[in-house]
Design an enzyme around this catalytic site. Structure first.
Site, PDB file in Angstrom:
ATOM      1  N   THR A   1       0.710  -1.038  -0.084  1.00 46.28           N
ATOM      2  CA  THR A   1       0.007   0.045   0.029  1.00 46.28           C
ATOM      3  C   THR A   1       0.869   1.265   0.048  1.00 46.28           C
ATOM      4  O   THR A   1       1.898   1.503   0.749  1.00 46.28           O
ATOM      5  CB  THR A   1      -1.022   0.084   1.035  1.00 46.28           C
TER       6      THR A   1
ATOM      7  N   CYS B   1      35.976   5.517  12.395  1.00 43.11           N
ATOM      8  CA  CYS B   1      35.112   5.166  13.256  1.00 43.11           C
ATOM      9  C   CYS B   1      33.449   5.530  13.177  1.00 43.11           C
ATOM     10  O   CYS B   1      32.469   5.028  13.418  1.00 43.11           O
ATOM     11  CB  CYS B   1      35.176   5.685  14.573  1.00 43.11           C
TER      12      CYS B   1
END
Ligand SMILES: *Cc1c(COP(=O)(O)O)cnc(C)c1O
Length: 392
Positions: free
Chosen positions: A239, A328
């Protein structure tokens, strides 16, 4: 404290016009666009059609039915690459892409390599440009798909998409481009570019998150993505996210309407940042093209003798949101694959900073960053054993 958001390549703020366009679909027009037997369903269906027409027009598609709504840019990328690969595997198993694509393309290609496909990852030059000649040289009689991004999300390089599309057409190979960083920041027209498929993501041009689109030129063979109902011409069941699509269509309309003004403003802010950083910080390097071939809103620098994460933390303490291509930040030990591909040594790639602007960024914002950043870099360098002795 001042607060400056300079991470517009990661996501953008939702535009007021887009929000206003979305709200009715959360309140009044909540019908399922597939429910045709009552008015509120038909209203949704009509609205959805209008949004598709609007997106198609603003991307230069010939037909509204060439626009398929998706749940994100990543989804559009996954679908384009996997869908075209599997649908065309009787013709060959070779795919061409570049080393600087978004992970939505690179990791999808890696997945396909485990399923019998062969992938060529093209090198780029020191500015991040893919050459159309290199694409042509890589084509074999097994090549079924080429995917090269329109503009790079880390260093802002704008690729020669029209030339690559011409090469692909000449060799009858399907050509997909990830235009997620380009839309709203440069003219993008699927017909003028000559691409077969193009990925779009709303939240990179001030639309809502979690909605995107894939342009699929009529005639391109591609497998269905989500099996279920008949939505999106049976290719992508589920949908429809009407509110999200409404927000995307409106954000795109506004972006296209204001493109010239927005580009020239962003470019001015971009160039002011670049100049301010170059003039005030030694041992730095601009990553990506100087001016020509650089997307209007992206700035990316490497600063020697410092770590990207440390810069981000200290910028955050000053209310500045930015991004880094270093380790990182992405949760891995290797620095950005893009910075590696343009040939930066590890230690320089680790000290990189991406600042990305938008319409809302003012000269004051830029000047604040230019005032704060040199002190941050100097403080970090003073603490760095690598920097000892460099100054003397
Ligand atoms: C952000 C981005 C994507 C992913 O889009 P999402 O909608 O966040 O999934 C894909 N490609 C590029 C170049 C991007 O910058």
């Amino acid at each position: 404290m001042k607060s400056v958001y300079m991470d517009n390549n990661a996501t953008t703020a939702l535009k007021k016009e887009a929000l206003d366009a979305m709200l009715p679909y959360y309140t009044d027009i909540y019908g399922n666009a597939s429910s045709k037997f009552y008015k509120i369903g038909r209203d949704s269906e009509q609205a959805l059609y209008q949004m598709r027409v609007s997106v198609a027009e603003n991307l230069g598609a010939v037909n509204a039915n060439e626009i398929y709504f998706t749940g994100s840019g990543c989804e559009a990328d996954n679908w384009a690459v996997k869908g075209a690969a599997f649908a065309n595997k009787s013709r060959g198993n070779h795919i061409i892409t570049s080393k600087i694509e978004h992970h939505a393309i690179l990791n999808t290609c890696e997945y396909l390599e485990k399923h019998g496909f062969e992938v060529t990852y093209l090198d780029v030059d020191e500015y991040g440009f893919v050459s159309a000649e290199a694409v042509e040289k890589a084509i074999t009689d097994k090549t079924i798909l080429i995917s090269i991004m329109t503009a790079n999300n880390e260093i802002g390089t704008i690729e020669p998409i029209k030339e690559i599309a011409d090469v692909a057409k000449r060799h009858k190979v399907i050509f997909h481009t990830d235009a997620v960083q380009a839309i709203g920041h440069m003219p993008v027209n699927v017909r003028e570019l000559g691409v077969d498929m193009m990925s779009v993501s709303a939240h990179k041009f001030h639309g809502p998150k979690g909605v995107g689109a894939l342009y699929i030129r009529n005639g391109v063979r591609i497998d269905n993505l989500i099996h279920g109902g008949g939505q999106e011409r049976g290719k992508r069941a589920a949908t429809e996210n009407l509110a999200g699509i409404a927000g995307m269509a409106k954000a795109l309309e506004v972006a296209v309407k204001n493109l010239e003004h927005s580009m020239s403003h962003c470019m001015r802010m971009r160039d002011r940042l670049i100049k301010g950083i170059k003039d005030n910080i030694p041992y730095c390097r601009l990553n990506g093209p100087e001016k020509d071939g650089r997307i209007c809103n992206n700035v990316n620098f490497s600063f020697q003798y410092v770590e990207g994460e440390s810069i981000l933390m200290m910028l955050d303490m000053h209310g500045i949101a930015a991004s880094s291509g270093s380790a990182c930040a992405s949760g891995s030990l290797d620095p950005s694959h893009v910075l590696m591909a343009i040939g930066l040594p590890h230690e320089i790639a680790h000290g990189s900073l991406r600042l990305s602007v938008c319409d809302n960024i003012t000269e004051d914002d830029v000047d604040y960053v230019i005032e704060v950043l040199p002190h941050i870099i100097q403080r970090l360098r003073d603490m760095s054993p690598l920097y000892e002795g460099v100054e003397k």
